[in-house]
Design an enzyme around this catalytic site. Sequence first.
Site, short mmCIF file in Angstrom:
data_model
loop_
_atom_site.label_atom_id
_atom_site.label_comp_id
_atom_site.label_asym_id
_atom_site.label_seq_id
_atom_site.Cartn_x
_atom_site.Cartn_y
_atom_site.Cartn_z
N GLY A 122 0.82 -1.21 0.00
CA GLY A 122 0.00 0.00 0.00
C GLY A 122 0.85 1.26 0.00
O GLY A 122 1.15 1.82 1.07
N TYR A 123 1.27 1.69 -1.18
CA TYR A 123 2.02 2.95 -1.30
C TYR A 123 1.15 4.05 -1.93
O TYR A 123 0.80 5.02 -1.28
CB TYR A 123 3.27 2.77 -2.17
N SER A 124 0.78 3.87 -3.21
CA SER A 124 0.10 4.94 -3.95
C SER A 124 -1.29 5.24 -3.38
O SER A 124 -1.96 4.36 -2.85
CB SER A 124 -0.07 4.55 -5.42
N GLU A 240 19.09 -6.72 -2.70
CA GLU A 240 19.52 -7.44 -3.91
C GLU A 240 19.28 -6.58 -5.14
O GLU A 240 18.48 -6.90 -5.98
CB GLU A 240 18.82 -8.78 -4.04
#
Lengths: 378, 375
Positions: A122-124, A240
């Site tokens: 849940g970013y945008s 990574e």
Amino acid sequence: MDFNFEPEEEAFRQEVRAFIDANLPPAKMRQDPKSIAAWNAKLAEQRWIGFSWPRQEGGGGGTLVQQFILKEEMANAKAPPLGSDFMGLAWVGPALIRHGSEEQKRRFLPELLAGKSLWCTGYSEPDIGSDLASLQTRADREGDEYVVNGQKIWTTLAHLASWIFMMVRTTAESESRYGGITCLLIPMDSAGIEVQPIPSLMGVHSFNQVFFENVRVPVANRLGAEGEGWKVVMGALANERSGISEATGMERHLEDLKELARRSTRGGRPATSDSAVRQEIGRYEARISAMRLNGIRNLSKQLQGQPPSTETSVNKYLRGALEIPMSNLAMSLLGSESQESGKWQIQSLAFHGVVIGGGTPNIQRNIIGERILGLPKD
Amino acid sequence: MNFGFDDQQELLRQEIRKLLEERCPMEEVRRIAGSESGHAPELWKQLGELGWLGLALPEEHGGAGLGWVDLAVVFEEAGRVLLPAPLVSTILAGAAIVDAGSDEQCRARLPALADGSRIGTLALFDAADQPIPSGVTLRAEADGQGFRLTGEKPYVADAGVADLFVVAFRSGKKAQEVGLALVDGEADGVSVETRAGIDATRRQGTLRLDGVRIAADALLGAPGDAWPAISRAFDRGAAAVTAEMIGAAEAMLEMTVQYAKDRIQFGSPIGRYQGVKHPLAEAFVDIECMKSLLYYTAWALEESPDEVSFSVSKAKGLASEAFTQIGISGIQLHGAIGYTEASDVHLYLRRSKWARTAFGDEVFHYDRVASLGGL
């Protein structure tokens, strides 16, 4: 400069090849959920899912070179991804390992590695895309709980995920822009969460809107300290990042494109003798080889003890700059046939989404301009 | 595995950069480039004394016994300051002798190239855009154990100052029947006409041969069978020029980034605006790609010869395309000041235009990449 591998590294490569020979499902079974599950179970036994993670956290403790060899051999064999929980493995797990309490690690990591949980991110938010730090979804502390209110959007797999890895605002933006962000781990079956599908331009349901109305989240589900969410999320990817995996995918597209060119004609002549086609493919081949070598140079820097850097933006940007034109050339080679369904038609649409995910090409150019060249922020 | 330079090579880079900053600042480059010969004998002598010219030549012939990865460092640094010296030409001539020459020829020829007392260059193709066997047309007549050469090589790098030419000639009618010979500048029938070019730091000229006698001991390898050696010399040339292009492109990017930080318009440094920031970011991406491809080529020149042609064509193709674009952006982002004689940016623009076609432009190399990639 030395491109040779140590004997034990070569031995590892042989081990990976033998494993692939023995266990990789045949090509036509690589979309079948049961075959994929069986493949993943065997990979988990080898600890090749979460291979870069430390052994004490349940990972494989693979060295950077071993990780490179594993990815390269898997890509050459056209194997499915290592593990099915892409977001969980790529950043939730690494964030838990860096910032999680012992209890959180015990609770989340074994399930994640076994593929028993599935994470979404849940970013945008509706008004917040590339400018992530302006996010507005709030979490207000009430005793031992946070109460979350707000809305996330473009949330891939939210309709299938069991958990969401969330960035929320615990302090108003006006008081602390970056320091007001906190990271929460929220079960998707919590009361007050509603998921609505957003069909993509492909007509496929892969991303969603997610609404949060008074969702109560125990403070024990906070990852890192309150106000440290930005650091948690931004550091999570650093484990990574060499950009090699960006290149291996592109190498496959190039092989497919060359294959298509070999069986296509232009103006009644083989497409492979058309100079425009040859120029374009030569150009792609040069850049894709460069991507692979960029990845190995980054890997070498990490082997020399330098931290992974923003130079991975280079390969991200190149991928965005190449995939769409490559699919356009394929569509052109196919001619009218391209109007009908097929791999290249699907990709020529899907690539437009791939390019946006994780930062559009313009955002990659901003990152390179500002963080590497030191130009002033816009 | 380590895809990077070792400590020795980093040290070499620092030494070269320091020396060139002191010895060859832009005023000096302009002075040399503006002189009649375009050559500075004292500077050249110093490069020989420092061992740069013989860096990759065998130790028993006066060299340092290092390899192409080390040379890549030297060429990058030379390109960075637009070093006006026949460095690439002389090193390529030496490498061709090591590659195709006998022990005796190496003993006789290499020490003078290593210490700079002689200047070498390649004269391979008779038309600039045809680096293919049929592009070698210079006529040779059999003469005892050797030949007599008559004709012209039109675009020979550093022809005006060179005194040892590695010349490709046609020995038979079949496409691949070509030979390679050493021609001394003082030999009877040899003359050179120099002309002004687009990049004053890169001189070239026409080598004229009028019945020039090539004795058997001046032939590099068997006559009629030299195409592989010519092709390898061409590949090394493309690699060397690409390395110089990297240094020059990087210097041009640095100049332009600095300008974008300093120049204020609409109340801000122009580098804040995405219309300026993004082409600079693209230049950075392209230079990273040029480096990766060239460094791999340099490694392959020593360790994996079968990969060289494919690798160098990717590198030179991309470099020709990208440096051209960096030249365009570099001038444009400077605005009118970039279009003045006084600004150094145009010197780099000129280099981008010279280097684009030297040893094959992107059209040639991308086509070759397509062939070698299986099309």
